[in-house]
Motif scaffolding. Sequence first.
Motif, PDB file in Angstrom:
ATOM      1  N   TRP A   1       0.855  -1.115  -0.022  1.00 14.28           N
ATOM      2  CA  TRP A   1      -0.085   0.141  -0.009  1.00 14.28           C
ATOM      3  C   TRP A   1       0.773   1.240   0.002  1.00 14.28           C
ATOM      4  O   TRP A   1       0.718   1.970  -0.893  1.00 14.28           O
ATOM      5  CB  TRP A   1      -1.008  -0.203   1.119  1.00 14.28           C
ATOM      6  N   LEU A   2       1.692   1.283   1.057  1.00 14.23           N
ATOM      7  CA  LEU A   2       2.429   2.749   1.101  1.00 14.23           C
ATOM      8  C   LEU A   2       3.367   2.829  -0.016  1.00 14.23           C
ATOM      9  O   LEU A   2       3.337   4.111  -0.620  1.00 14.23           O
ATOM     10  CB  LEU A   2       3.502   2.661   2.298  1.00 14.23           C
TER      11      LEU A   2
ATOM     12  N   ALA B   1       1.243   4.219  -2.908  1.00 13.81           N
ATOM     13  CA  ALA B   1       0.700   5.548  -2.505  1.00 13.81           C
ATOM     14  C   ALA B   1       1.496   6.649  -2.679  1.00 13.81           C
ATOM     15  O   ALA B   1       1.319   7.879  -2.555  1.00 13.81           O
ATOM     16  CB  ALA B   1       0.063   5.468  -1.087  1.00 13.81           C
ATOM     17  N   GLN B   2       2.958   6.311  -3.141  1.00  9.91           N
ATOM     18  CA  GLN B   2       3.763   7.653  -3.258  1.00  9.91           C
ATOM     19  C   GLN B   2       3.797   7.758  -4.884  1.00  9.91           C
ATOM     20  O   GLN B   2       4.501   7.056  -5.708  1.00  9.91           O
ATOM     21  CB  GLN B   2       5.214   7.098  -2.890  1.00  9.91           C
TER      22      GLN B   2
ATOM     23  N   ILE C   1       1.671   8.246   4.497  1.00 10.85           N
ATOM     24  CA  ILE C   1       0.513   8.747   3.370  1.00 10.85           C
ATOM     25  C   ILE C   1       0.507  10.216   3.371  1.00 10.85           C
ATOM     26  O   ILE C   1       0.439  10.977   2.392  1.00 10.85           O
ATOM     27  CB  ILE C   1      -0.779   8.000   3.805  1.00 10.85           C
TER      28      ILE C   1
ATOM     29  N   HIS D   1       2.999  12.137   4.008  1.00 18.26           N
ATOM     30  CA  HIS D   1       4.534  12.789   3.961  1.00 18.26           C
ATOM     31  C   HIS D   1       4.691  13.761   4.982  1.00 18.26           C
ATOM     32  O   HIS D   1       5.566  14.654   4.967  1.00 18.26           O
ATOM     33  CB  HIS D   1       4.448  13.339   2.622  1.00 18.26           C
TER      34      HIS D   1
END
Lengths: 263, 187
Positions: free
Chosen positions: A35-36, A39-40, B41, B43
Amino acid sequence: MSEQKLFTLRNPWFGAAVGITGGIAVLSFLAGLIWLPLAQPDLKISGIWDAICSAAGVPRAAPQSSVQQPDFKTSSVVLTSEMLTHPDQVSIGRGATLAQRCAICHGPEGVSDANSPNLAGQFAAVTYKELNDFKAGARVNVVMSPFAATMSNQDMLDIAAYYAYLPRVPSNKIDAELAAPRIVVTGAPMRNIPPCGACHGDIDTKAGSPWLGGQSAVYIKAQLEAFASGSRHNDISQQMRNIARQMTGEEIDQVARYYAAQP
Amino acid sequence: MTTESDSHLGEAVAARIERRWATLSIVVVGVLVGMAIFIGIDHATMPQGHVETADPKTLHLTGEFIESNLGSAMEADGSVTVRAIGQQYSFTPQCIVVPSETPVTLRATSADAVHGLLIEGTNINTMLVPGYVSELPVRFKAPGEHAMPCQEFCGIGHQGMWAKVKVVDKTAFLRMMASRRRLSCVD
Protein backbone atom coordinates in the motif's frame (compact mmCIF):
# COMPACT_ATOMS: atom_id res chain seq x y z
CA MET A 1 -3.10 -26.15 37.95
CA SER A 2 -4.58 -27.45 34.74
CA GLU A 3 -2.78 -30.20 32.89
CA GLN A 4 -3.84 -28.75 29.52
CA LYS A 5 -1.07 -28.58 26.87
CA LEU A 6 0.04 -25.01 26.04
CA PHE A 7 1.15 -25.26 22.41
CA THR A 8 -1.89 -26.69 20.73
CA LEU A 9 -4.62 -25.06 18.72
CA ARG A 10 -7.13 -26.63 21.12
CA ASN A 11 -5.87 -24.11 23.69
CA PRO A 12 -7.98 -21.00 22.90
CA TRP A 13 -5.29 -18.67 24.32
CA PHE A 14 -2.65 -20.12 22.04
CA GLY A 15 -4.90 -20.01 18.98
CA ALA A 16 -5.93 -16.41 19.62
CA ALA A 17 -2.36 -15.25 20.31
CA VAL A 18 -0.91 -16.84 17.18
CA GLY A 19 -3.87 -15.77 15.07
CA ILE A 20 -3.81 -12.14 16.14
CA THR A 21 0.00 -11.84 15.90
CA GLY A 22 -0.05 -13.42 12.45
CA GLY A 23 -2.93 -11.20 11.41
CA ILE A 24 -1.08 -8.03 12.47
CA ALA A 25 2.05 -9.25 10.64
CA VAL A 26 0.11 -9.90 7.43
CA LEU A 27 -1.70 -6.55 7.59
CA SER A 28 1.58 -4.70 8.30
CA PHE A 29 3.18 -6.52 5.37
CA LEU A 30 0.38 -5.52 3.05
CA ALA A 31 0.50 -1.92 4.25
CA GLY A 32 4.27 -1.47 4.31
CA LEU A 33 5.29 -3.42 1.24
CA ILE A 34 2.33 -2.79 -1.07
CA TRP A 35 0.00 0.00 0.00
CA LEU A 36 2.59 2.61 1.07
CA PRO A 37 4.87 2.23 -1.99
CA LEU A 38 1.87 2.42 -4.33
CA ALA A 39 0.62 5.51 -2.50
CA GLN A 40 3.79 7.45 -3.36
CA PRO A 41 3.20 9.06 -6.75
CA ASP A 42 6.92 9.91 -7.22
CA LEU A 43 8.02 6.29 -6.94
CA LYS A 44 6.49 5.20 -10.25
CA ILE A 45 5.87 1.61 -9.16
CA SER A 46 4.93 -0.70 -12.03
CA GLY A 47 3.12 -3.44 -10.10
CA ILE A 48 2.72 -5.33 -6.86
CA TRP A 49 5.94 -7.30 -7.20
CA ASP A 50 7.85 -4.09 -8.02
CA ALA A 51 6.32 -2.43 -4.94
CA ILE A 52 7.45 -5.31 -2.70
CA CYS A 53 10.99 -5.31 -4.13
CA SER A 54 11.25 -1.54 -3.90
CA ALA A 55 10.12 -1.38 -0.28
CA ALA A 56 12.24 -4.37 0.72
CA GLY A 57 15.34 -2.56 -0.54
CA VAL A 58 16.33 -4.26 -3.77
CA PRO A 59 18.72 -1.70 -5.33
CA ARG A 60 17.39 0.10 -8.35
CA ALA A 61 19.45 1.59 -11.19
CA ALA A 62 19.85 5.36 -11.14
CA PRO A 63 17.48 7.15 -13.51
CA GLN A 64 19.06 8.07 -16.82
CA SER A 65 20.14 11.68 -17.00
CA SER A 66 22.62 13.67 -19.02
CA VAL A 67 25.77 14.39 -17.01
CA GLN A 68 27.38 17.79 -17.30
CA GLN A 69 31.11 17.18 -17.93
CA PRO A 70 33.68 19.57 -16.42
CA ASP A 71 35.48 22.10 -18.59
CA PHE A 72 38.64 21.62 -16.52
CA LYS A 73 40.62 18.59 -15.35
CA THR A 74 39.66 17.23 -11.95
CA SER A 75 41.62 14.85 -9.75
CA SER A 76 41.20 11.20 -10.72
CA VAL A 77 42.91 9.75 -7.64
CA VAL A 78 40.84 7.39 -5.48
CA LEU A 79 41.65 8.05 -1.84
CA THR A 80 41.06 5.74 1.09
CA SER A 81 42.12 6.32 4.67
CA GLU A 82 44.33 3.23 4.80
CA MET A 83 46.12 3.77 1.48
CA LEU A 84 49.94 3.82 1.40
CA THR A 85 50.26 3.47 5.15
CA HIS A 86 52.48 0.35 4.96
CA PRO A 87 55.39 1.15 2.61
CA ASP A 88 57.98 -1.51 1.91
CA GLN A 89 61.72 -0.93 2.16
CA VAL A 90 62.41 -1.51 -1.53
CA SER A 91 59.92 1.20 -2.45
CA ILE A 92 61.54 3.65 -0.01
CA GLY A 93 65.00 2.84 -1.43
CA ARG A 94 63.87 3.37 -5.02
CA GLY A 95 62.15 6.56 -3.94
CA ALA A 96 65.40 7.86 -2.40
CA THR A 97 67.14 7.52 -5.77
CA LEU A 98 64.26 9.01 -7.73
CA ALA A 99 63.96 11.91 -5.29
CA GLN A 100 67.40 13.23 -6.16
CA ARG A 101 65.84 15.14 -9.01
CA CYS A 102 63.43 16.77 -6.54
CA ALA A 103 66.19 17.99 -4.23
CA ILE A 104 66.89 21.18 -6.14
CA CYS A 105 63.62 22.69 -4.92
CA HIS A 106 62.52 20.42 -2.08
CA GLY A 107 65.93 20.03 -0.44
CA PRO A 108 68.19 16.95 -0.23
CA GLU A 109 66.37 15.88 2.96
CA GLY A 110 62.95 17.06 1.91
CA VAL A 111 63.28 20.46 3.56
CA SER A 112 64.26 23.70 1.87
CA ASP A 113 63.97 27.46 2.19
CA ALA A 114 62.79 27.88 -1.39
CA ASN A 115 59.12 28.42 -0.41
CA SER A 116 58.33 25.11 -2.11
CA PRO A 117 56.60 22.50 0.07
CA ASN A 118 58.70 20.68 2.65
CA LEU A 119 58.06 17.04 1.89
CA ALA A 120 59.98 15.29 4.69
CA GLY A 121 57.48 13.37 6.79
CA GLN A 122 54.55 14.26 4.55
CA PHE A 123 51.78 11.64 4.39
CA ALA A 124 52.48 9.31 1.45
CA ALA A 125 48.90 9.63 0.16
CA VAL A 126 49.37 13.39 -0.15
CA THR A 127 52.61 13.31 -2.17
CA TYR A 128 51.21 10.51 -4.34
CA LYS A 129 47.97 12.37 -5.02
CA GLU A 130 49.63 15.68 -5.90
CA LEU A 131 52.12 13.98 -8.26
CA ASN A 132 49.19 12.25 -9.96
CA ASP A 133 47.27 15.48 -10.27
CA PHE A 134 50.31 17.28 -11.73
CA LYS A 135 50.74 14.49 -14.25
CA ALA A 136 47.06 14.45 -15.21
CA GLY A 137 46.89 18.24 -15.40
CA ALA A 138 44.38 18.56 -12.57
CA ARG A 139 46.95 20.73 -10.80
CA VAL A 140 49.25 22.94 -12.86
CA ASN A 141 52.61 24.42 -11.96
CA VAL A 142 55.27 25.48 -14.45
CA VAL A 143 58.03 23.72 -12.51
CA MET A 144 56.24 20.62 -11.23
CA SER A 145 54.09 19.70 -14.22
CA PRO A 146 57.01 18.76 -16.55
CA PHE A 147 58.66 16.71 -13.76
CA ALA A 148 55.49 14.72 -13.07
CA ALA A 149 54.70 14.23 -16.76
CA THR A 150 57.38 11.56 -17.17
CA MET A 151 56.76 9.67 -13.90
CA SER A 152 55.23 6.20 -13.84
CA ASN A 153 52.70 5.21 -11.21
CA GLN A 154 55.41 3.18 -9.44
CA ASP A 155 57.77 6.19 -9.44
CA MET A 156 55.11 8.27 -7.74
CA LEU A 157 54.42 5.55 -5.15
CA ASP A 158 58.15 5.22 -4.41
CA ILE A 159 58.79 8.95 -4.09
CA ALA A 160 55.75 9.29 -1.82
CA ALA A 161 56.96 6.38 0.35
CA TYR A 162 60.47 7.89 0.58
CA TYR A 163 59.32 11.34 1.69
CA ALA A 164 56.88 9.83 4.20
CA TYR A 165 59.81 7.85 5.61
CA LEU A 166 62.05 10.92 6.11
CA PRO A 167 61.78 12.50 9.56
CA ARG A 168 60.24 15.95 9.73
CA VAL A 169 63.13 18.34 10.26
CA PRO A 170 62.21 21.23 12.52
CA SER A 171 62.61 24.40 10.50
CA ASN A 172 64.40 27.42 11.89
CA LYS A 173 61.13 29.35 11.83
CA ILE A 174 59.54 27.45 14.72
CA ASP A 175 57.92 29.73 17.24
CA ALA A 176 56.34 27.81 20.10
CA GLU A 177 55.17 31.09 21.65
CA LEU A 178 52.88 31.94 18.73
CA ALA A 179 49.33 31.37 19.95
CA ALA A 180 47.05 29.39 17.63
CA PRO A 181 44.62 31.81 15.95
CA ARG A 182 40.92 31.29 16.47
CA ILE A 183 40.35 30.23 12.85
CA VAL A 184 42.78 27.31 13.33
CA VAL A 185 41.38 26.14 16.66
CA THR A 186 37.62 26.46 16.16
CA GLY A 187 37.21 27.45 12.53
CA ALA A 188 34.06 29.45 11.80
CA PRO A 189 31.15 26.99 11.82
CA MET A 190 28.50 29.27 10.31
CA ARG A 191 30.80 29.95 7.35
CA ASN A 192 31.47 26.21 6.88
CA ILE A 193 35.02 26.45 8.20
CA PRO A 194 35.90 23.50 10.46
CA PRO A 195 39.09 23.56 12.57
CA CYS A 196 42.10 22.97 10.26
CA GLY A 197 43.27 20.10 12.46
CA ALA A 198 40.08 18.11 11.83
CA CYS A 199 41.58 17.02 8.49
CA HIS A 200 45.22 18.12 8.44
CA GLY A 201 46.55 15.75 11.09
CA ASP A 202 46.66 17.85 14.26
CA ILE A 203 43.42 16.27 15.53
CA ASP A 204 42.41 13.81 12.82
CA THR A 205 43.63 13.02 9.32
CA LYS A 206 41.52 12.99 6.19
CA ALA A 207 43.23 11.05 3.40
CA GLY A 208 44.80 13.49 0.96
CA SER A 209 45.05 16.39 3.40
CA PRO A 210 48.68 17.45 3.92
CA TRP A 211 50.52 17.98 7.20
CA LEU A 212 50.90 21.76 7.36
CA GLY A 213 53.43 22.25 10.18
CA GLY A 214 56.69 23.81 8.98
CA GLN A 215 55.44 24.68 5.50
CA SER A 216 56.39 28.03 4.06
CA ALA A 217 53.91 30.80 4.92
CA VAL A 218 54.23 32.12 1.38
CA TYR A 219 53.28 28.71 -0.01
CA ILE A 220 50.30 28.18 2.33
CA LYS A 221 48.95 31.64 1.56
CA ALA A 222 49.36 31.18 -2.18
CA GLN A 223 47.52 27.83 -2.10
CA LEU A 224 44.63 29.13 0.02
CA GLU A 225 44.22 32.06 -2.36
CA ALA A 226 44.37 29.74 -5.36
CA PHE A 227 41.68 27.50 -3.81
CA ALA A 228 39.54 30.54 -2.98
CA SER A 229 39.72 31.89 -6.53
CA GLY A 230 39.25 28.43 -8.04
CA SER A 231 42.52 28.61 -9.99
CA ARG A 232 43.57 25.51 -8.06
CA HIS A 233 40.83 22.90 -8.27
CA ASN A 234 42.35 19.47 -7.72
CA ASP A 235 40.69 19.11 -4.30
CA ILE A 236 38.16 16.33 -4.78
CA SER A 237 34.57 17.65 -4.94
CA GLN A 238 35.69 21.12 -3.78
CA GLN A 239 36.54 19.97 -0.27
CA MET A 240 39.15 22.74 0.21
CA ARG A 241 37.69 25.36 -2.14
CA ASN A 242 34.47 25.31 -0.06
CA ILE A 243 36.52 26.35 2.96
CA ALA A 244 39.12 28.71 1.43
CA ARG A 245 36.40 30.69 -0.36
CA GLN A 246 34.90 31.63 3.00
CA MET A 247 38.16 32.75 4.64
CA THR A 248 39.04 36.43 4.91
CA GLY A 249 42.45 37.72 3.78
CA GLU A 250 43.37 38.32 7.41
CA GLU A 251 42.46 34.72 8.35
CA ILE A 252 44.56 33.35 5.49
CA ASP A 253 47.55 35.39 6.74
CA GLN A 254 47.04 34.14 10.30
CA VAL A 255 46.82 30.50 9.23
CA ALA A 256 49.91 30.77 7.00
CA ARG A 257 51.97 32.45 9.74
CA TYR A 258 50.82 29.96 12.38
CA TYR A 259 51.54 26.76 10.46
CA ALA A 260 54.93 28.04 9.24
CA ALA A 261 55.92 28.32 12.92
CA GLN A 262 54.75 24.81 13.85
CA PRO A 263 56.95 21.67 13.87
CA MET B 1 -6.23 -23.57 53.27
CA THR B 2 -7.83 -22.61 49.93
CA THR B 3 -11.16 -24.03 48.98
CA GLU B 4 -12.28 -25.25 45.55
CA SER B 5 -14.34 -22.09 44.89
CA ASP B 6 -11.45 -19.79 45.89
CA SER B 7 -9.15 -21.31 43.27
CA HIS B 8 -11.86 -21.04 40.58
CA LEU B 9 -12.33 -17.40 41.47
CA GLY B 10 -8.58 -16.82 41.25
CA GLU B 11 -8.37 -18.43 37.82
CA ALA B 12 -11.23 -16.28 36.54
CA VAL B 13 -9.53 -13.08 37.79
CA ALA B 14 -6.20 -14.10 36.23
CA ALA B 15 -7.89 -14.86 32.89
CA ARG B 16 -9.68 -11.49 32.88
CA ILE B 17 -6.51 -9.55 33.66
CA GLU B 18 -4.55 -11.46 31.05
CA ARG B 19 -7.19 -10.73 28.41
CA ARG B 20 -7.12 -7.03 29.21
CA TRP B 21 -3.34 -6.79 29.01
CA ALA B 22 -3.33 -8.76 25.76
CA THR B 23 -5.94 -6.38 24.33
CA LEU B 24 -3.90 -3.39 25.42
CA SER B 25 -0.73 -4.78 23.75
CA ILE B 26 -2.63 -5.40 20.51
CA VAL B 27 -4.02 -1.85 20.60
CA VAL B 28 -0.49 -0.43 21.15
CA VAL B 29 0.90 -2.39 18.18
CA GLY B 30 -2.09 -1.37 16.07
CA VAL B 31 -1.65 2.33 16.93
CA LEU B 32 2.06 2.18 16.07
CA VAL B 33 1.41 0.52 12.71
CA GLY B 34 -1.38 3.02 12.05
CA MET B 35 0.92 5.93 12.86
CA ALA B 36 3.56 4.62 10.47
CA ILE B 37 0.95 4.31 7.73
CA PHE B 38 -0.47 7.78 8.43
CA ILE B 39 2.86 9.62 8.33
CA GLY B 40 3.81 7.67 5.21
CA ILE B 41 0.64 8.68 3.35
CA ASP B 42 0.59 12.21 4.74
CA HIS B 43 4.31 12.77 3.95
CA ALA B 44 4.93 14.06 7.47
CA THR B 45 8.17 12.18 7.14
CA MET B 46 9.41 10.99 3.80
CA PRO B 47 10.77 7.49 4.07
CA GLN B 48 12.53 6.64 0.85
CA GLY B 49 10.58 4.06 -1.13
CA HIS B 50 13.51 2.62 -3.05
CA VAL B 51 17.22 1.90 -2.74
CA GLU B 52 19.93 3.18 -5.09
CA THR B 53 23.63 2.63 -4.65
CA ALA B 54 26.71 4.72 -5.49
CA ASP B 55 30.38 3.98 -4.72
CA PRO B 56 31.53 6.68 -2.29
CA LYS B 57 35.21 6.35 -3.32
CA THR B 58 34.62 7.11 -7.00
CA LEU B 59 31.86 9.73 -6.92
CA HIS B 60 34.32 12.28 -8.37
CA LEU B 61 35.30 10.09 -11.34
CA THR B 62 32.10 9.18 -13.16
CA GLY B 63 28.36 9.38 -12.81
CA GLU B 64 25.94 12.05 -11.77
CA PHE B 65 27.84 13.17 -8.65
CA ILE B 66 30.95 14.51 -10.41
CA GLU B 67 31.75 18.09 -9.43
CA SER B 68 30.52 19.75 -12.63
CA ASN B 69 27.15 17.97 -12.48
CA LEU B 70 26.28 19.05 -8.92
CA GLY B 71 23.74 21.79 -8.27
CA SER B 72 20.31 22.46 -9.77
CA ALA B 73 19.34 21.14 -13.19
CA MET B 74 16.21 21.86 -15.18
CA GLU B 75 14.30 18.77 -16.33
CA ALA B 76 12.26 18.44 -19.52
CA ASP B 77 9.01 18.18 -17.51
CA GLY B 78 9.59 21.55 -15.82
CA SER B 79 10.74 20.09 -12.51
CA VAL B 80 14.15 20.71 -11.01
CA THR B 81 16.69 18.11 -9.89
CA VAL B 82 19.22 19.15 -7.27
CA ARG B 83 22.32 17.00 -6.83
CA ALA B 84 24.62 17.40 -3.85
CA ILE B 85 27.22 15.47 -1.90
CA GLY B 86 28.20 15.56 1.74
CA GLN B 87 31.85 15.01 2.63
CA GLN B 88 34.09 15.71 5.58
CA TYR B 89 33.47 18.68 6.13
CA SER B 90 31.26 20.46 3.64
CA PHE B 91 28.34 20.05 1.32
CA THR B 92 29.00 20.63 -2.37
CA PRO B 93 27.53 22.88 -3.65
CA GLN B 94 27.87 25.14 -0.63
CA CYS B 95 24.83 27.15 -1.64
CA ILE B 96 21.87 25.47 -3.31
CA VAL B 97 19.41 27.59 -5.28
CA VAL B 98 15.88 26.33 -6.04
CA PRO B 99 12.67 27.90 -7.37
CA SER B 100 9.56 28.26 -5.20
CA GLU B 101 6.31 26.47 -6.04
CA THR B 102 8.05 23.94 -8.28
CA PRO B 103 8.50 20.19 -7.84
CA VAL B 104 12.13 19.60 -6.84
CA THR B 105 13.89 16.24 -6.62
CA LEU B 106 16.76 16.32 -4.18
CA ARG B 107 19.39 13.65 -4.83
CA ALA B 108 22.38 13.42 -2.51
CA THR B 109 24.96 11.00 -1.22
CA SER B 110 28.06 10.90 0.95
CA ALA B 111 31.67 10.57 -0.11
CA ASP B 112 32.93 9.26 3.24
CA ALA B 113 31.12 9.04 6.59
CA VAL B 114 27.40 9.21 7.41
CA HIS B 115 26.20 12.80 7.11
CA GLY B 116 22.77 14.31 7.68
CA LEU B 117 20.97 16.67 5.37
CA LEU B 118 18.47 18.95 7.07
CA ILE B 119 16.95 22.13 5.67
CA GLU B 120 15.88 24.40 8.50
CA GLY B 121 12.25 25.57 8.37
CA THR B 122 11.11 22.62 6.24
CA ASN B 123 10.44 18.91 6.87
CA ILE B 124 13.42 17.97 4.67
CA ASN B 125 15.62 15.74 6.78
CA THR B 126 17.48 12.66 5.63
CA MET B 127 20.70 10.83 6.24
CA LEU B 128 23.42 10.67 3.60
CA VAL B 129 24.84 7.19 3.95
CA PRO B 130 28.00 6.33 2.02
CA GLY B 131 27.13 3.82 -0.67
CA TYR B 132 23.50 4.92 -1.02
CA VAL B 133 21.70 7.72 -2.81
CA SER B 134 19.11 9.64 -0.80
CA GLU B 135 16.29 11.02 -2.90
CA LEU B 136 13.53 13.33 -1.68
CA PRO B 137 10.64 14.86 -3.63
CA VAL B 138 10.23 18.37 -2.20
CA ARG B 139 8.44 21.63 -2.87
CA PHE B 140 9.40 25.00 -1.41
CA LYS B 141 6.45 27.29 -0.74
CA ALA B 142 7.97 30.76 -0.63
CA PRO B 143 11.23 32.51 -1.53
CA GLY B 144 13.67 32.80 1.35
CA GLU B 145 16.94 31.58 2.73
CA HIS B 146 17.41 28.43 4.81
CA ALA B 147 20.40 27.09 6.70
CA MET B 148 21.40 23.52 5.88
CA PRO B 149 23.58 22.13 8.69
CA CYS B 150 24.89 18.57 8.80
CA GLN B 151 22.67 16.92 11.42
CA GLU B 152 24.54 13.66 11.94
CA PHE B 153 27.89 13.57 13.76
CA CYS B 154 30.34 12.89 10.94
CA GLY B 155 33.72 13.43 12.56
CA ILE B 156 35.75 15.92 14.52
CA GLY B 157 34.94 18.87 12.20
CA HIS B 158 31.19 18.10 12.07
CA GLN B 159 30.14 21.36 13.73
CA GLY B 160 31.75 23.30 10.88
CA MET B 161 29.67 21.66 8.16
CA TRP B 162 26.98 24.10 7.01
CA ALA B 163 25.48 24.92 3.65
CA LYS B 164 22.73 27.29 2.55
CA VAL B 165 19.57 26.91 0.50
CA LYS B 166 18.23 29.93 -1.36
CA VAL B 167 14.64 29.67 -2.56
CA VAL B 168 13.97 32.22 -5.30
CA ASP B 169 10.94 33.20 -7.30
CA LYS B 170 10.33 30.86 -10.24
CA THR B 171 10.83 33.50 -12.93
CA ALA B 172 14.05 34.68 -11.27
CA PHE B 173 15.24 31.07 -11.21
CA LEU B 174 14.49 30.58 -14.89
CA ARG B 175 16.39 33.78 -15.67
CA MET B 176 19.42 32.58 -13.66
CA MET B 177 19.20 29.17 -15.29
CA ALA B 178 18.93 30.52 -18.85
CA SER B 179 22.66 30.70 -19.52
CA ARG B 180 23.67 27.72 -17.39
CA ARG B 181 23.28 23.95 -17.43
CA ARG B 182 23.85 23.59 -13.67
CA LEU B 183 23.14 26.25 -11.10
CA SER B 184 24.30 27.00 -7.56
CA CYS B 185 24.59 30.21 -5.55
CA VAL B 186 28.25 29.77 -4.62
CA ASP B 187 29.91 33.14 -5.26
